[in-house]
Motif scaffolding. Structure first.
Motif, PDB file in Angstrom:
ATOM      1  N   VAL A 114       0.883  -1.108  -0.017  1.00 23.99           N
ATOM      2  CA  VAL A 114      -0.131   0.097   0.019  1.00 23.99           C
ATOM      3  C   VAL A 114       1.062   1.272   0.059  1.00 23.99           C
ATOM      4  O   VAL A 114       2.090   1.226   0.553  1.00 23.99           O
ATOM      5  CB  VAL A 114      -0.803  -0.097   1.298  1.00 23.99           C
ATOM      6  N   GLU A 115       0.369   2.208  -0.649  1.00 25.00           N
ATOM      7  CA  GLU A 115       1.046   3.642  -0.344  1.00 25.00           C
ATOM      8  C   GLU A 115       0.247   4.775   0.060  1.00 25.00           C
ATOM      9  O   GLU A 115      -1.113   4.620  -0.261  1.00 25.00           O
ATOM     10  CB  GLU A 115       1.489   4.056  -2.049  1.00 25.00           C
ATOM     11  N   ILE A 116       0.727   5.646   0.721  1.00 17.56           N
ATOM     12  CA  ILE A 116       0.023   6.801   1.248  1.00 17.56           C
ATOM     13  C   ILE A 116       0.668   7.937   0.622  1.00 17.56           C
ATOM     14  O   ILE A 116       1.773   8.175   0.519  1.00 17.56           O
ATOM     15  CB  ILE A 116       0.263   7.057   2.659  1.00 17.56           C
ATOM     16  N   ARG A 117      -0.269   8.724  -0.114  1.00 15.26           N
ATOM     17  CA  ARG A 117       0.255   9.773  -1.037  1.00 15.26           C
ATOM     18  C   ARG A 117      -0.674  11.017  -0.792  1.00 15.26           C
ATOM     19  O   ARG A 117      -1.948  10.772  -0.719  1.00 15.26           O
ATOM     20  CB  ARG A 117       0.619   9.441  -2.364  1.00 15.26           C
ATOM     21  N   SER A 118      -0.251  12.201  -1.440  1.00 12.63           N
ATOM     22  CA  SER A 118      -1.148  13.427  -1.330  1.00 12.63           C
ATOM     23  C   SER A 118      -1.817  13.528  -2.746  1.00 12.63           C
ATOM     24  O   SER A 118      -1.299  13.281  -3.794  1.00 12.63           O
ATOM     25  CB  SER A 118      -0.089  14.672  -1.075  1.00 12.63           C
ATOM     26  N   VAL A 119      -2.831  13.850  -2.562  1.00 11.58           N
ATOM     27  CA  VAL A 119      -3.723  14.193  -4.045  1.00 11.58           C
ATOM     28  C   VAL A 119      -3.214  15.662  -4.525  1.00 11.58           C
ATOM     29  O   VAL A 119      -3.695  15.910  -5.771  1.00 11.58           O
ATOM     30  CB  VAL A 119      -5.152  14.016  -3.592  1.00 11.58           C
ATOM     31  N   GLY A 120      -2.653  16.426  -3.636  1.00  9.16           N
ATOM     32  CA  GLY A 120      -2.095  17.619  -4.053  1.00  9.16           C
ATOM     33  C   GLY A 120      -1.184  17.407  -5.282  1.00  9.16           C
ATOM     34  O   GLY A 120      -0.914  18.422  -5.905  1.00  9.16           O
ATOM     35  N   GLU A 121      -0.746  16.224  -5.585  1.00  3.97           N
ATOM     36  CA  GLU A 121       0.110  15.989  -6.707  1.00  3.97           C
ATOM     37  C   GLU A 121      -0.453  16.453  -8.135  1.00  3.97           C
ATOM     38  O   GLU A 121       0.039  16.715  -8.989  1.00  3.97           O
ATOM     39  CB  GLU A 121       0.674  14.675  -6.783  1.00  3.97           C
ATOM     40  N   TRP A 122      -1.890  16.056  -7.901  1.00  5.42           N
ATOM     41  CA  TRP A 122      -2.695  15.985  -9.027  1.00  5.42           C
ATOM     42  C   TRP A 122      -3.361  17.360  -9.196  1.00  5.42           C
ATOM     43  O   TRP A 122      -3.547  18.069 -10.312  1.00  5.42           O
ATOM     44  CB  TRP A 122      -3.869  15.187  -9.069  1.00  5.42           C
ATOM     45  N   PHE A 123      -3.994  18.250  -8.145  1.00  9.33           N
ATOM     46  CA  PHE A 123      -4.495  19.544  -8.235  1.00  9.33           C
ATOM     47  C   PHE A 123      -4.625  20.075  -6.933  1.00  9.33           C
ATOM     48  O   PHE A 123      -4.318  19.441  -5.720  1.00  9.33           O
ATOM     49  CB  PHE A 123      -5.872  19.305  -9.134  1.00  9.33           C
ATOM     50  N   ASP A 124      -4.797  21.492  -7.023  1.00 10.96           N
ATOM     51  CA  ASP A 124      -5.147  21.892  -5.443  1.00 10.96           C
ATOM     52  C   ASP A 124      -6.477  21.727  -5.035  1.00 10.96           C
ATOM     53  O   ASP A 124      -7.572  21.983  -5.868  1.00 10.96           O
ATOM     54  CB  ASP A 124      -4.968  23.440  -5.638  1.00 10.96           C
ATOM     55  N   VAL A 125      -6.506  21.383  -3.880  1.00 10.40           N
ATOM     56  CA  VAL A 125      -7.725  21.000  -3.226  1.00 10.40           C
ATOM     57  C   VAL A 125      -8.106  22.531  -2.394  1.00 10.40           C
ATOM     58  O   VAL A 125      -7.477  23.000  -1.684  1.00 10.40           O
ATOM     59  CB  VAL A 125      -7.684  20.056  -2.350  1.00 10.40           C
ATOM     60  N   ASP A 126      -9.584  22.851  -2.706  1.00  4.44           N
ATOM     61  CA  ASP A 126      -9.893  24.191  -2.096  1.00  4.44           C
ATOM     62  C   ASP A 126     -11.350  23.767  -0.920  1.00  4.44           C
ATOM     63  O   ASP A 126     -12.380  24.091  -1.468  1.00  4.44           O
ATOM     64  CB  ASP A 126     -10.514  25.078  -3.262  1.00  4.44           C
ATOM     65  N   GLY A 127     -10.904  22.913   0.020  1.00  2.00           N
ATOM     66  CA  GLY A 127     -11.951  22.329   0.651  1.00  2.00           C
ATOM     67  C   GLY A 127     -13.070  21.372   0.136  1.00  2.00           C
ATOM     68  O   GLY A 127     -13.940  21.093   0.837  1.00  2.00           O
ATOM     69  N   ASP A 128     -12.474  20.821  -1.013  1.00  2.00           N
ATOM     70  CA  ASP A 128     -13.216  19.711  -1.336  1.00  2.00           C
ATOM     71  C   ASP A 128     -13.186  18.328  -0.711  1.00  2.00           C
ATOM     72  O   ASP A 128     -12.298  17.947  -0.131  1.00  2.00           O
ATOM     73  CB  ASP A 128     -12.799  19.332  -2.829  1.00  2.00           C
ATOM     74  N   ASP A 129     -14.648  17.617  -0.557  1.00  2.00           N
ATOM     75  CA  ASP A 129     -14.603  16.727   0.332  1.00  2.00           C
ATOM     76  C   ASP A 129     -14.276  15.399  -0.675  1.00  2.00           C
ATOM     77  O   ASP A 129     -13.976  15.214  -1.831  1.00  2.00           O
ATOM     78  CB  ASP A 129     -16.042  16.396   0.740  1.00  2.00           C
ATOM     79  N   PRO A 130     -13.718  14.532   0.167  1.00  2.00           N
ATOM     80  CA  PRO A 130     -13.346  13.012  -0.547  1.00  2.00           C
ATOM     81  C   PRO A 130     -14.107  12.496  -1.506  1.00  2.00           C
ATOM     82  O   PRO A 130     -13.761  11.979  -2.499  1.00  2.00           O
ATOM     83  CB  PRO A 130     -12.868  11.994   0.553  1.00  2.00           C
ATOM     84  N   ALA A 131     -15.426  12.492  -1.357  1.00  2.00           N
ATOM     85  CA  ALA A 131     -16.489  11.985  -2.318  1.00  2.00           C
ATOM     86  C   ALA A 131     -16.136  12.754  -3.494  1.00  2.00           C
ATOM     87  O   ALA A 131     -16.322  12.262  -4.708  1.00  2.00           O
ATOM     88  CB  ALA A 131     -17.846  12.101  -1.731  1.00  2.00           C
ATOM     89  N   THR A 132     -16.249  14.222  -3.723  1.00  2.00           N
ATOM     90  CA  THR A 132     -15.898  14.963  -5.030  1.00  2.00           C
ATOM     91  C   THR A 132     -14.693  14.605  -5.544  1.00  2.00           C
ATOM     92  O   THR A 132     -14.686  14.376  -6.776  1.00  2.00           O
ATOM     93  CB  THR A 132     -16.062  16.510  -4.607  1.00  2.00           C
ATOM     94  N   ILE A 133     -13.662  14.331  -4.537  1.00  2.00           N
ATOM     95  CA  ILE A 133     -12.296  14.187  -5.341  1.00  2.00           C
ATOM     96  C   ILE A 133     -12.468  12.915  -5.905  1.00  2.00           C
ATOM     97  O   ILE A 133     -11.685  12.540  -6.991  1.00  2.00           O
ATOM     98  CB  ILE A 133     -11.252  14.368  -4.060  1.00  2.00           C
ATOM     99  N   ARG A 134     -12.953  11.901  -5.245  1.00  2.00           N
ATOM    100  CA  ARG A 134     -13.303  10.595  -5.971  1.00  2.00           C
ATOM    101  C   ARG A 134     -13.604  10.601  -7.202  1.00  2.00           C
ATOM    102  O   ARG A 134     -13.369   9.983  -8.177  1.00  2.00           O
ATOM    103  CB  ARG A 134     -13.899   9.579  -4.877  1.00  2.00           C
ATOM    104  N   ASP A 135     -14.995  11.390  -7.334  1.00  2.00           N
ATOM    105  CA  ASP A 135     -15.588  11.633  -8.492  1.00  2.00           C
ATOM    106  C   ASP A 135     -14.666  12.222  -9.532  1.00  2.00           C
ATOM    107  O   ASP A 135     -14.817  11.866 -10.797  1.00  2.00           O
ATOM    108  CB  ASP A 135     -16.909  12.595  -8.401  1.00  2.00           C
ATOM    109  N   ALA A 136     -13.963  13.087  -9.228  1.00  2.00           N
ATOM    110  CA  ALA A 136     -12.888  13.668 -10.346  1.00  2.00           C
ATOM    111  C   ALA A 136     -12.069  12.700 -10.783  1.00  2.00           C
ATOM    112  O   ALA A 136     -11.768  12.639 -12.052  1.00  2.00           O
ATOM    113  CB  ALA A 136     -11.961  14.720  -9.544  1.00  2.00           C
ATOM    114  N   PHE A 137     -11.441  11.858 -10.010  1.00  2.00           N
ATOM    115  CA  PHE A 137     -10.920  10.549 -10.523  1.00  2.00           C
ATOM    116  C   PHE A 137     -11.596   9.857 -11.563  1.00  2.00           C
ATOM    117  O   PHE A 137     -10.946   9.277 -12.517  1.00  2.00           O
ATOM    118  CB  PHE A 137     -10.129   9.751  -9.540  1.00  2.00           C
ATOM    119  N   VAL A 138     -12.750   9.296 -11.017  1.00  2.32           N
ATOM    120  CA  VAL A 138     -13.603   8.640 -11.995  1.00  2.32           C
ATOM    121  C   VAL A 138     -13.970   9.194 -13.308  1.00  2.32           C
ATOM    122  O   VAL A 138     -13.727   8.587 -14.458  1.00  2.32           O
ATOM    123  CB  VAL A 138     -14.919   8.367 -11.274  1.00  2.32           C
TER     124      VAL A 138
END
Length: 703
Positions: free
Chosen positions: A289-313
């Motif tokens: 398993v790896e633990i990493r930051s979603v900040g590698e992909w884009f800046d998060v401005d208070g977005d919840d995990p569900a919205t971020i998962r939808d972005a990856f989908v």
């Protein structure tokens, strides 16, 4: 607080003041004694600043400032070697972006009149994401850029590495089961399910325990969407990097550091101040398993995990329209390179792949081809009080410069060869895919921003001379040289000393076109989507596509491998002589040293260098054929440019530049009305940038 408490507190404050004075006096005495000790050590004929620095707790530069006789020969320099003049500036991507070829002054070919440094290109320290330009007050000497050796030694550089080429893969990447975790709130999103976790102290061990207790099997990647748990003890360390390293290396019962598996060569932790990667493997089975930051992909401005998962989908769905075997890997750079390899042709000229340059030539490009231009122009070159601060950002900028890239075996173009060519041949060469060593002189009447990068003190640092009459020697790509020779203000004197020339090719064209179409599709979804959460997810996905292209290009550059190690303070002499000390405490010294380039089949620094050169030139001048106009810094009044920041310009007045939502167009991102104090540091600039963006959004004027 009553009067008595107030008077008591004042007395305590006075006592504290007196103690501070005593402590400062004692500290001054200790520092003076230390400097005397350094000076005494310097009298020893075999004394070296590299050995004295860790013992004194200073950098090598600080030791040399105390004892100049300890200056390394590489800093002392050759008195006959060309030295760039100090710049007054203060501070880590089709042909339409280049000036028209006619009319333009010819570049002057000149044999070098100063001794040529013929040592192999060094392997500098790792590149940073932004370039900081040192000020003229620094005492370090400007570094001298490497050159290609003369004769057979130099000819050997202009080859390809034996048996090393980029080839289309014959396997499909395996997708990894991924969860998204907000370590502030404990919210975990796995597929369509949301869980609330108790993360304890937010250590790596606590996160692994909580996640695998909730989802016992199958999790292979944990994206941290908010909370930055690796910064939880930042106050205990002098540098964020130290806090991150401590977090990654803390005990994780039941887990050990991953050693890699199968085709995935990624092993061990990646220490990064903002976006680290922790890689772990279970002790009792083959779970990774790896633990990493979603900040590698884009800046998060208070977005919840569900919205971020939808972005990856949405990102995955959009990529699959162009790559049937597309898989989102851990980082945008990994994803970008993997997708590119799947566009390598199976027929035609490049069916056997794209060969990798010799290690010497890759080292030369690493040392002489800078990345994005990052420069802050401070008073007195600009007013102390700015009438306005306007930010323009080149939309999806690097995608504009991928239509042509170097291919084939490189040719060396000496000053004599270039001089023997006709003007038409010279123009064709400078418009081709090349990397040129030049001697440049700023015109006597120049009153605008600098055009070409010059080496500044520090590893891979650059500045942009503007002082009339300044002469310096540097390396630059064709687009930047054209901007210097043919611009709306006045031609610079450019003497060709040496050069490398490739054939024009399109190795990145198919890859970039697919990414551009993906970006356009997601941007449209973000604009027209009626559901606010899905609109936001589409926007984040479009930003992820930008990162795939941006960091994918950066990954072609390939940097020297760095080894990090520690040495007990009691064994300081065991620190490698060529190591850079990056930290120390009472028990150990932490250092890092370059170990050269790996045999990476996808290393193509010539492609990254060409794109970066084109992007830097487009910040100066860019033609918009459809609108029959130009945009860029050189099309603004002198003194109105405040800063360059990779693909953004900061100005004192708005411009009527066209924006058609195409890659490379200048987008108005921020507008702050004045008077505004001129920023004197990157931190001040970023603060004003954020304020200006918020102000523009509030007025509804953002394009």
């Amino acid at each position: 607080m009553d009067a008595q408490s107030y008077n008591t507190a004042l007395a305590d404050l006075r006592a504290m003041r007196d103690q501070i004075k005593k402590t400062r006096a004692e500290l001054a005495k200790l520092e003076a004694a230390r400097d005397q000790q350094i000076a005494q050590l310097a009298t020893y004929e075999k004394a070296k600043a590299e050995r004295i620095a860790p013992a004194a707790g200073l950098s090598v530069a600080d030791v040399v400032a105390v004892a100049p006789t300890l200056a390394p020969e590489s800093l002392a320099g050759d008195s006959d070697a060309p030295q760039p003049s100090p710049a007054p500036d203060t501070p880590t991507a089709p042909a339409s972006t280049e000036p028209e070829p006619a009319p333009q002054p010819r570049a002057v070919a000149s044999a070098p009149t100063t001794p040529r440094h013929q040592q192999p290109a060094p392997s500098p320290a790792p590149a940073v994401t932004t370039t900081t330009i040192p000020t003229p007050t620094q005492l370090e000497a400007p570094r001298t850029l490497p050159s290609i050796p003369e004769g057979e030694a130099g000819d050997a550089w202009l080859t390809h590495a034996a048996g090393l080429a980029s080839q289309r893969p014959n396997f499909t990447q395996q997708a990894r089961s991924t969860v998204f975790l907000d370590t502030d709130s404990g919210v975990l999103v796995h597929r369509n399910q949301t869980h609330h976790l108790d993360l304890g102290n937010r250590s790596a061990a606590d996160i692994l325990t909580a996640v695998f207790h909730t989802i016992p099997e199958g999790v292979e990647r944990i994206y941290i969407t908010s909370g930055d748990p690796w910064h939880r003890d930042a106050g205990r360390y002098p540098y964020l990097r130290d806090a991150v390293a401590a977090w990654l290396n803390a005990p994780t019962p039941g887990w050990r550091t991953d050693t890699g598996r199968g085709r995935d060569r990624m092993a061990g932790h990646f220490v990064h101040a903002r976006n680290p990667v922790g890689r772990y493997q279970r002790d009792n089975n083959d779970s990774h398993v790896e633990i990493r930051s979603v900040g590698e992909w884009f800046d998060v401005d208070g977005d919840d995990p569900a919205t971020i998962r939808d972005a990856f989908v949405l990102l995955w769905q959009a990529l699959r329209r162009h790559w049937s075997d597309a898989v989102i890997m851990g980082s945008p750079s990994q994803t970008g390179r993997d997708l590119w390899t799947r566009t390598i042709p199976t027929r035609g000229q490049h069916a056997d792949g794209f060969p990798v340059l010799s290690e010497e030539l890759r080292g030369l490009l690493h040392a002489t081809a800078g990345q994005g231009r990052n420069e802050l122009i401070a008073p007195p070159r600009v007013p102390e009080q700015l009438p306005q601060l306007v930010e323009y950002d080149r939309t999806f900028a690097y995608a504009k410069h991928t239509w042509k890239s170097p291919v084939s075996t490189p040719r060396r173009i000496t000053a004599a060869t270039f001089a023997s060519w006709s003007e038409k041949e010279q123009t064709r060469a400078l418009y081709g895919c090349g990397h040129w060593q030049v001697r440049v002189t700023v015109p006597d009447t120049w009153n605008h921003v600098g055009l070409l990068p010059a080496p500044a003190p520090g590893d891979r640092a650059w500045h942009y001379p503007t002082e009339p009459g300044t002469t310096f020697t540097t390396w630059a790509g064709g687009p930047e040289i054209h901007a210097a020779l043919a611009n709306p203000i006045g031609s610079w004197k450019v003497e060709i000393l040496d050069g490398i020339l490739w054939e024009d090719g399109k190795p990145l064209d198919d890859w970039a076109k697919k990414l551009k179409e993906t970006w356009t599709n997601l941007s449209a979804q973000a604009h027209f989507q009626g559901d606010p959460q899905q609109a936001r997810a589409a926007h984040l996905a479009s930003r992820a596509v930008r990162s795939i292209l941006l960091y994918g290009i950066g990954s072609f550059a390939q940097r020297p491998r760095m080894v990090t190690g520690t040495t007990p303070r009691t064994a300081e002499r065991d620190v490698p002589a060529d190591a850079e000390i990056i930290g120390f405490d009472e028990e150990r010294i932490t250092w890092q040293k370059p170990t050269g380039f790996s045999r990476d089949p996808n290393a193509h620094p010539e492609w990254a260098a060409a794109i970066w050169s084109g992007a830097r030139a487009a910040l100066l001048t860019q033609r918009h054929r459809e609108d029959n106009t130009y945009a860029g810094a050189l099309h603004t009044p002198p003194g109105s440019v405040i800063a360059f920041r990779t693909d953004a310009l900061y100005l004192t007045q708005p411009q009527n530049w066209p924006h058609h939502h195409q890659p490379g167009d200048y987008l108005l991102r921020g507008h702050l009305t004045g008077p505004v104090p001129a920023p004197t540091s990157e931190e001040e600039l970023l603060t004003l940038r954020d304020t200006g963006r918020a102000a523009l959004t509030a007025t509804g004027q953002e394009a």
